[in-house]
Design a protein around this motif. Sequence first.
Motif, PDB file in Angstrom:
ATOM      1  N   PHE A 733      17.630  51.656  33.510  1.00 25.61           N
ATOM      2  CA  PHE A 733      16.761  52.405  34.411  1.00 25.61           C
ATOM      3  C   PHE A 733      17.572  53.530  35.053  1.00 25.61           C
ATOM      4  CE2 PHE A 733      14.443  48.184  34.842  1.00 25.61           C
ATOM      5  CZ  PHE A 733      13.402  48.576  34.025  1.00 25.61           C
ATOM      6  N   SER A 734      17.082  54.749  34.900  1.00 26.53           N
ATOM      7  CA  SER A 734      17.781  55.914  35.436  1.00 26.53           C
ATOM      8  C   SER A 734      16.787  56.823  36.151  1.00 26.53           C
ATOM      9  CB  SER A 734      18.476  56.669  34.307  1.00 26.53           C
ATOM     10  OG  SER A 734      19.333  57.669  34.802  1.00 26.53           O
ATOM     11  N   VAL A 735      17.297  57.920  36.708  1.00 30.85           N
ATOM     12  CA  VAL A 735      16.474  58.834  37.495  1.00 30.85           C
ATOM     13  C   VAL A 735      16.681  60.258  36.985  1.00 30.85           C
ATOM     14  CG1 VAL A 735      16.059  59.794  39.799  1.00 30.85           C
ATOM     15  CG2 VAL A 735      16.542  57.353  39.538  1.00 30.85           C
ATOM     16  N   VAL A 736      15.587  60.990  36.835  1.00 31.43           N
ATOM     17  CA  VAL A 736      15.667  62.397  36.415  1.00 31.43           C
ATOM     18  C   VAL A 736      16.465  63.188  37.457  1.00 31.43           C
ATOM     19  CG1 VAL A 736      14.346  64.481  35.925  1.00 31.43           C
ATOM     20  CG2 VAL A 736      13.462  62.248  35.228  1.00 31.43           C
ATOM     21  N   GLY A 737      17.421  63.950  36.988  1.00 34.36           N
ATOM     22  CA  GLY A 737      18.269  64.704  37.898  1.00 34.36           C
ATOM     23  C   GLY A 737      19.377  63.872  38.507  1.00 34.36           C
ATOM     24  N   GLY A 738      19.488  62.605  38.090  1.00 36.35           N
ATOM     25  CA  GLY A 738      20.509  61.714  38.628  1.00 36.35           C
ATOM     26  C   GLY A 738      21.809  61.807  37.856  1.00 36.35           C
ATOM     27  N   LYS A 739      22.600  60.743  37.979  1.00 35.91           N
ATOM     28  CA  LYS A 739      23.945  60.752  37.417  1.00 35.91           C
ATOM     29  C   LYS A 739      23.952  60.605  35.896  1.00 35.91           C
ATOM     30  CE  LYS A 739      25.409  58.493  41.687  1.00 35.91           C
ATOM     31  NZ  LYS A 739      24.032  58.333  42.165  1.00 35.91           N
ATOM     32  N   MET A 740      22.834  60.132  35.324  1.00 34.47           N
ATOM     33  CA  MET A 740      22.817  59.877  33.886  1.00 34.47           C
ATOM     34  C   MET A 740      21.827  60.758  33.128  1.00 34.47           C
ATOM     35  SD  MET A 740      23.197  55.749  33.758  1.00 34.47           S
ATOM     36  CE  MET A 740      24.734  54.970  34.256  1.00 34.47           C
ATOM     37  N   SER A 741      21.226  61.716  33.815  1.00 29.03           N
ATOM     38  CA  SER A 741      20.234  62.561  33.148  1.00 29.03           C
ATOM     39  C   SER A 741      20.838  63.816  32.561  1.00 29.03           C
ATOM     40  CB  SER A 741      19.130  62.951  34.142  1.00 29.03           C
ATOM     41  OG  SER A 741      19.644  63.786  35.161  1.00 29.03           O
ATOM     42  N   GLU A 742      22.135  64.042  32.807  1.00 28.78           N
ATOM     43  CA  GLU A 742      22.776  65.255  32.297  1.00 28.78           C
ATOM     44  C   GLU A 742      24.236  64.970  32.034  1.00 28.78           C
ATOM     45  OE1 GLU A 742      23.404  69.927  33.648  1.00 28.78           O
ATOM     46  OE2 GLU A 742      21.898  68.677  34.623  1.00 28.78           O
ATOM     47  N   GLY A 743      24.721  65.394  30.883  1.00 29.12           N
ATOM     48  CA  GLY A 743      26.128  65.238  30.557  1.00 29.12           C
ATOM     49  C   GLY A 743      26.500  63.886  29.985  1.00 29.12           C
ATOM     50  N   ILE A 744      25.530  62.956  29.865  1.00 28.85           N
ATOM     51  CA  ILE A 744      25.790  61.643  29.290  1.00 28.85           C
ATOM     52  C   ILE A 744      25.131  61.573  27.916  1.00 28.85           C
ATOM     53  CG2 ILE A 744      25.537  59.151  29.581  1.00 28.85           C
ATOM     54  CD1 ILE A 744      27.287  60.379  31.701  1.00 28.85           C
ATOM     55  N   ASN A 745      25.872  61.073  26.931  1.00 28.78           N
ATOM     56  CA  ASN A 745      25.345  60.987  25.570  1.00 28.78           C
ATOM     57  C   ASN A 745      24.881  59.567  25.267  1.00 28.78           C
ATOM     58  OD1 ASN A 745      26.053  63.641  25.248  1.00 28.78           O
ATOM     59  ND2 ASN A 745      27.970  63.208  24.195  1.00 28.78           N
ATOM     60  N   PHE A 746      23.590  59.429  24.968  1.00 29.33           N
ATOM     61  CA  PHE A 746      23.054  58.148  24.515  1.00 29.33           C
ATOM     62  C   PHE A 746      22.815  58.234  23.007  1.00 29.33           C
ATOM     63  CE2 PHE A 746      21.663  58.329  29.002  1.00 29.33           C
ATOM     64  CZ  PHE A 746      22.263  57.167  29.459  1.00 29.33           C
ATOM     65  N   SER A 747      23.903  58.396  22.267  1.00 32.55           N
ATOM     66  CA  SER A 747      23.778  58.591  20.822  1.00 32.55           C
ATOM     67  C   SER A 747      23.594  57.256  20.107  1.00 32.55           C
ATOM     68  CB  SER A 747      25.016  59.305  20.283  1.00 32.55           C
ATOM     69  OG  SER A 747      26.173  58.528  20.530  1.00 32.55           O
ATOM     70  N   ASP A 748      23.033  57.330  18.913  1.00 31.43           N
ATOM     71  CA  ASP A 748      22.851  56.175  18.037  1.00 31.43           C
ATOM     72  C   ASP A 748      22.158  55.028  18.781  1.00 31.43           C
ATOM     73  OD1 ASP A 748      24.085  57.539  15.878  1.00 31.43           O
ATOM     74  OD2 ASP A 748      26.041  57.133  16.744  1.00 31.43           O
ATOM     75  N   ASP A 749      22.727  53.803  18.687  1.00 28.53           N
ATOM     76  CA  ASP A 749      22.052  52.641  19.260  1.00 28.53           C
ATOM     77  C   ASP A 749      21.997  52.650  20.781  1.00 28.53           C
ATOM     78  OD1 ASP A 749      21.318  51.514  16.920  1.00 28.53           O
ATOM     79  OD2 ASP A 749      22.972  50.076  16.788  1.00 28.53           O
ATOM     80  N   LEU A 750      22.770  53.517  21.430  1.00 29.11           N
ATOM     81  CA  LEU A 750      22.724  53.564  22.896  1.00 29.11           C
ATOM     82  C   LEU A 750      21.396  54.100  23.404  1.00 29.11           C
ATOM     83  CD1 LEU A 750      26.277  54.868  23.938  1.00 29.11           C
ATOM     84  CD2 LEU A 750      25.437  52.528  23.799  1.00 29.11           C
ATOM     85  N   GLY A 751      20.720  54.908  22.603  1.00 29.67           N
ATOM     86  CA  GLY A 751      19.447  55.476  23.048  1.00 29.67           C
ATOM     87  C   GLY A 751      18.473  55.656  21.906  1.00 29.67           C
ATOM     88  N   ARG A 752      17.917  54.553  21.417  1.00 28.13           N
ATOM     89  CA  ARG A 752      16.936  54.648  20.340  1.00 28.13           C
ATOM     90  C   ARG A 752      15.562  55.078  20.860  1.00 28.13           C
ATOM     91  NH1 ARG A 752      19.735  55.935  16.238  1.00 28.13           N
ATOM     92  NH2 ARG A 752      21.061  54.294  15.353  1.00 28.13           N
ATOM     93  N   CYS A 753      15.350  54.924  22.155  1.00 27.57           N
ATOM     94  CA  CYS A 753      14.077  55.364  22.732  1.00 27.57           C
ATOM     95  C   CYS A 753      14.313  55.827  24.164  1.00 27.57           C
ATOM     96  CB  CYS A 753      13.054  54.230  22.707  1.00 27.57           C
ATOM     97  SG  CYS A 753      11.425  54.707  23.352  1.00 27.57           S
TER      98      CYS A 753
END
Length: 867
Positions: A733-753
């Motif tokens: 669970f994250s927030v738009v404009g938060g610490k994980m919405s920019e500059g973090i890569n959810f590549s491959d299995d880290l971010g399938r959706c």
Amino acid sequence: MESGSRQFPFPYQPYTIQEQFMQSLYCALEQGKVGIFESPTGTGKSLSLICGALSWLRDYEERKRHETAALLQGGEASLSTSSTLPSATPQSSSTCSSSEPDWITDFVQKKAERDMVSKLKGCEDDEAFKLLQLSKEDPAEASGDPEEEELIIADYESDDESKTKNKFCVAEDDEDDDLVEEHVTKIYYCSRTHSQLAQFVHEVQKSPFSQEISLVTLGSRQNLCINEEVRRLGSIQRINDRCLELQKNKQEKQHHEEGVKRKRGPAKSVCPYHGAAALQQLRDEVLGKVHDIERLLTLGRETHACPYYATRFAVPPAQLVVLPYQMVLHEATRRAAGVQLKGQVVLIIDEAHNLSDTLSCIHSTELSGVELCRAHSQLTQYSERYKSRLKAKNLMYVKQILFVLEGLVRALGGKVGQNPQSQTTQPGTDLLTINNFLFKAQIDNINLFKVLQRYFEKSKISRKLCGFMEKYGGTGVTPHVQTSSNKENRCTDGLNRYLQTLQSSQTDQKGSAELEKVVSASPMMHVEGFLMALTNSNTDGRVVVHRQGTLADSSVKFLLLNPAVHFAQVLKECRAVIIAGGTMQPVSDFKQELLFSAGVGEERITEFSCGHVIPPENILPIVLCSGPSGQELDFTFQNRDAPHMMDETGRILSNICNVVPGGVVCFFPSYEYSRRIISHWEASGALARLSNKKKIFMEPKKASQVEQVLSEFSRCIQRCAVAGGGLSGALLFSVVGGKMSEGINFSDDLGRCVVMVGMPYPNIKSPELQEKMSYLDKHLPHSGGRSPGQALIENLCMKAVNQSIGRAIRHRGDYAAIVLCDRRYSRPSTLSKLPNWIKDQTNTHTTFGPAFAALRKFFMDKRQKQP
């Protein structure tokens, strides 16, 4: 060579879109354009920028060498001709000069001007200097306490009172001019964070140009200082102040060694990493090979030289300078860093999707009631103690500053000389034009240009005041806090505040409290920054007077409404400016606010946008208009807190987690809504049901914990992929404009959706945002049946969405689904603001069934294709 057949060195066979990118970039640099380049993350944008721009630089330098060689041959020929033909006409020299390249003509002209000015100064200043020296001799004052001499404001004469500068100042300026090293043609590359800059440097190291390019990475003292005594101070301001104090101590020590009598007092420490020979050695090391910041720090410790100053000395001969874009966008910081944009300079601004907001933030500044009262109290104590030793002009300007401070406190509804904590004010917020604020504060009769640009700068009153408070203590100042003021810090007040907001997300509450204490210990610097902001044009900014019940909690803030006014100088001085990003949409509004408003004509602007390198079947963007029970998804402010909306969102996530392998990242529009909906799911049991399918992770409150959470999130997904069992991965669970919405890569299995819950519109009730909308409505043209203010709201929302959903697809072989949960995403005007490579594949589903079927089929197909 024709642009169509131009070949670019590249470490591997480039994609077609990379070749197109480099061709367009080369043409933009060659023609001196302002280019807006959009290339999605994962398409090799950095390498394309490097190889395209450095190819142009190499060709440009080659042309210059040929022109120089031809010029020298022409000069030799003309010399031999003149020796055999003494009656040659004088016009021949002018004819020859007309064929010279512009850069040679400019150099000769500037040198001639400098020589003429230096001659004039030498002839005119001798007599005036003697008169000034005679007028300043005062035997009565020479008998003061030597320990306090540094605290006394120097004699001051304004331009109106004397047309002659102090000869020492003139000599110093001349010396500076003579010592300035000529800058070679160069490319400045800037980005938002140091991590992005480090990534760019690593790409340069992998490029074919790594062995032939001279690259310098600039950073703040906080990033480059290797003096542990200074580094442990923590905050940006304290590190800057302590570093400059050590340099000052070094200069005093050198004067003492040269025979100049030193004032009484204990020996002062100097920085051991500032030796000239060691700095020169490190400078040569920096220019000899491409280094990242970590390597610079290692080299600095090995050579016992300061990387901060060595990199600045290396700027003039460097061909590629990598730096945070605050150092380019803020004029005073540019000067302090030795960054020169005039001439044949190319500026590349990467990750520029929030360029307008950054410009506004850097040039805005805020003062609290506590800071105003403390500054007034300290300056009053100072003037009382030294009134018998200050000249009348100094006392007059000090009284003007006190009068201005009193007016600022009065505008907040308070009075000076009383405890700000105990003074009550009528709560409320007023937005005023600069002129109206000056009238309200009753300081409209003060010449801020004269007080600021002349008196504050020349008298160094902020540094004197801070030194005075260190020595004698005073209201709110603790003796152990080392503070000082300097021209660099005063002029970059807005920048320091911006950097502190970035840093505050990386420090805990204790660190923030310490930072606040340091800020409050040097109030006069912030006063200078605020008064400097008030010298902007009346139409370009607003003053927000925010009363919070007590004077201490109240504040007065300058808000920059027209960032183009500060960007115009950058655009004017550079040969070419490239504004690049992964998601630059909507470009039309960007051009209107930052380029057209800065005086750039349409003919100078060029645009390039490309799709993604992934196959179309590797992405599944879905707009979901209703949930499994048929509930319409309308996350407006009025509807989103309804229990049935929260329950429906939980059911959607539960279904998604059933069919999506690996990691699912769910973005909420705000921290507050994230807290409320998760609390509701805890009470209803929905959270427990979700945790049976995927392990749940939350975005941390502290930025220092982000790496730890991501590491655990990644390990959990890897374990689930190997072990199988009941859990199929993890849900973040994250927030738009938060610490994980920019500059973090959810590549491959880290971010399938990636799931986007609602639309993250900014707070429309914010006075600052309302004033910005009103300004745009008044000064920018209306288009498409909407006002510029309304377009701003929509653009802010969709820029945030684009940054968040772009986290999932990071390379050619990656694949992911994107689920936009809100019926408002189906509007054509909203869909048009998605990146083209996402928009072209987006399907809108009015019911949940077909959307869920498409999602399940997408991942079943991917599972079958896996080896």
